[in-house]
Design an enzyme around this catalytic site. Structure first.
Site: not given
Ligand code: GLC
Length: 530
Positions: A205, A246
């Protein structure tokens, strides 16, 4: 699998994003869960996908629908238990489906034990795992910087002891200090925790945001950005790559990297970093033949330079569903261009979405499907504001809830088999989805679901779609047409008039009814050339 496998699965997989809150609810609380996913694995097998990407399923106060994680080594009770997650991984594997989990390294929930410890005492070692700073101004009551957040709004919140902490997203999502070795070690350990449980990949993310300039400069046009894409972030992903490697070389790291500059984007995909990253350039591209061809060229050139596979993404849980986008007069997507509530022609959007499916499933690389796109779902733009749950709404005046509405499975009325008959889904489903349930579409050769099933099945066996090469076919300026290998072509008519198909031996699949050898507007076809 050997490290040198020339065709690892992640290079051309079809990857299906499950958003667990909205996939299927077995326990009748109106929120999807792991038991619901396990009960519907057959849908994913029949669709023919190679892997599932599971949006966060960890314990979370759900300030951002699970992207505010309070424990990366467990499952939120609303979804189930760790034992159920392990069972799901096993069952998916038994069905030939790989599993990708979503790791959120930029921030933790404000309910995470680290942040609670940091708040409890200014001397706690956990304090340094985050960005605590004194405020500006005489009384320290001005924020340390004027940075704008990723959801819009400010990025600092003051604590009772008078200091401020940084959050690029909501205040409940506290940014971690990635200069701290304990933070780095913790995430490597979390990766191992899930790899040890058999997961095949990690979706990362907000992958480009982890590092911040410690001098905390303001954002100034033309100067290095204080928190987007700092050079040091690559060292973090090199260390993650070593962890992934790994495990025998077939575990994939897939980055969420929103970045307009393709060369900076491609840096994340160098051979010792991430395996793949989402193509938001393609996702945001207008339904326009020239722009689409340019986007494909740009994508392929950037990836070829570093030997990484391209990805093709039309939708996800953050963006307006593409049936809706393609039904508007402005068919682009960007968070800065809020088109909410502008007129939509859903019939046109659906026709284009069908054509886009054949496009995204026949370009070289991996293709991502967001749950519900195989059912042709559109954005629910009629959710009452009082039901909005997305923290982006308050800060940016746009809610992502419309693309997160629970899936319709069966029956003629809401909740369409998503949850038990008497339960209320966590977001309302449009009544018109009675024609879009998986049940209603199964066996209907004209349905979106059968189109996706046929396309994915053909993709498996069609030799051209396993060829690395792709070449443009010169049909007409208003058409996107290309060959894969020597015997396969995809032709997408983006004009408003029918066009003649190029010479071919047979039609493998079409997104709409052909008019003899003429391809109607907003329609795509897969051809066998000879
Ligand atoms: C990313 C995710 C989104 C979230 C953001 C903060 O963009 O896809 O849904 O709100 O990160 O974690």
């Amino acid at each position: 699998m050997a490290l040198s496998d020339p065709h690892p699965w992640w290079r051309d997989a079809v990857i299906y994003q499950v958003y667990p809150r909205s996939f299927a609810d077995a326990d009748g609380d109106g929120v999807g869960d792991l038991a619901g996913i396990r009960a519907h694995l057959g849908h994913l097998s029949a669709l023919g996908v190679d892997a599932i990407w599971m949006s966060p399923w960890y314990p979370s106060p759900m300030a951002d629908a699970g992207y505010d994680v309070s424990d990366f080594r467990d499952i939120d009770p609303v979804f189930g238990t760790l034992a159920e997650a392990e069972a799901l991984i096993e069952e998916a594997h038994a069905a030939g489906i790989r599993m990708i989990v979503d790791i959120v390294p930029n921030h933790l929930s404000s309910e995470h034990p680290w942040f609670k410890a940091a708040l409890a005492s200014p001397d706690a070692p956990e304090r340094d795992y985050f960005w605590f700073r004194p405020g500006r101004g005489e009384n320290g009551d001005e924020m340390p910087t004027d940075w704008r957040g990723e959801f819009g709004g400010t990025t600092w919140t003051r604590t009772p002891d008078g200091s401020w902490y940084l959050h690029l997203f909501a205040p409940e999502q506290v940014d971690l200090n990635w200069d701290h070795p304990v933070v780095r070690a913790e995430f490597e350990s979390i990766l191992r925790f899930w790899f040890d449980r058999g997961v095949d990949g990690i979706r990362i993310d907000s992958a480009a945001l982890l590092l911040k300039d410690t001098a905390l400069p303001e954002v100034v046009e033309g100067e290095p950005h204080p928190f987007h894409d700092l050079d040091g972030v690559h060292e973090i992903y090199r260390s993650w790559r070593r962890v992934a490697d790994e495990y025998g070389g077939d575990r994939a790291l897939i980055g969420e990297v929103w970045m307009p500059e393709v060369d900076r984007f491609a840096n994340y995909l160098r051979p010792d970093e991430l395996h793949a990253a989402f193509n938001f350039d393609f996702l945001g591209c207008a339904w326009d033949p020239r722009l689409m061809r340019e986007c494909v060229d740009r994508t392929l050139a950037a990836h070829a330079a570093i030997g990484a596979p391209a990805t093709w993404v039309l939708s996800n849980h953050d963006v307006t569903r593409h049936v809706t986008r393609y039904g508007r007069s402005d068919t682009t997507f960007s968070f800065d261009n809020n088109l909410d509530g502008t007129p939509v022609d859903l019939e046109l959007g659906t026709r284009r979405a069908r054509a886009a499916a054949l496009l995204s499933l026949s370009l070289p690389g991996a293709t991502y499907i967001y749950q519900g796109e195989e059912l042709g779902l559109w954005e629910n733009e009629n959710i009452p504001v009082s039901s909005y749950q997305d923290p982006m709404w308050e800060r940016r005046g746009h809610s992502r809830d419309g693309c997160r509405v629970p899936l319709p499975w069966t029956g003629d009325e809401a909740p369409f088999g998503f949850t038990t008959a008497t339960a209320t889904p966590w977001l309302p489903q449009p009544a018109e989805w009675k024609d879009r349930t998986a049940q209603a579409q199964t066996g209907d050769p004209n349905s979106m679901l059968e189109l996706y099933r046929s396309a994915i099945a053909l993709r498996r066996v069609e030799p051209g779609l396993h060829a690395n090469d792709m070449a443009w076919l010169d049909v007409s300026a208003s058409v996107v047409a290309y060959t894969r290998g020597s015997g396969f072509a995809c032709v997408v008519n983006m004009s408003d008039a029918p066009i003649d198909l190029p010479d071919h031996q047979s039609t493998l699949l079409a997104s709409g009814t052909l008019d003899g050898d003429r391809l109607p507007p907003d329609t795509a076809v897969w051809l066998r050339l000879h």
